[in-house]
Design a protein around this motif. Sequence first.
Motif: not given
Length: 200
Positions: A38-50, A73-88
């Motif tokens: 639907n062309g709507v962007g997703l904003v979320y917490g940046g992790g690759n788990l769950g 401090f959560l980048a490793k714990r939640e396995h930061m998803l680097e494939a996103v278009q914008e990662l903050l």
Amino acid sequence: MNEAREIANVCVYCGSSPGHDPAFQQAAERFGRILAENGVGLVYGGGNLGLMGAVARAAIEAGGRVVGIIPGFLAKREHMLEAVQELLVVDDMHTRKRLMFEKADAFVAFPGGIGTLEELVEQLTWAQLGRHDKPVLIADLAGFWAPLLGLLDHMRETGFIRREYEARYLVRDRVEDILPALRAAYAATARPRRALPQEF
């Protein structure tokens, strides 16, 4: 008045665990695809788990745009998803939540744990206090949020949520109904989008 009544980005709060019911992950994946289709962007917490990882990966695979916001401090714990278009990668949880708020036009709470509950309740509180008028939807999949919805009813019945300060939220139990409900609520909002003040 804001003339653009279309939702550009939806913030999804959800667990960094998948939960025991596979239907939760399937629902998260389905919603990620729906947003992309639907062309709507997703904003979320940046992790690759769950469920977090499930909704983001599904949106990306379907050609959608994803913004991930995660404290360092959560980048490793939640396995930061680097494939996103914008990662903050930010300094703390407060900055993460503020940016998630600022980048989203609406909010959805999928099943999750204490962090998901806290994020949902914070948005309900800000809306109740008149700090924003963005739609907030509780995705009550398989009755997951029924205890919370019962507690909110109990708060009304016992006089702790007063009519003039109602906690405004939508509830849907089917993934396919979430985006239409958000769009309708967003379009029906007559006043301009409000931003949070510096101190909240």
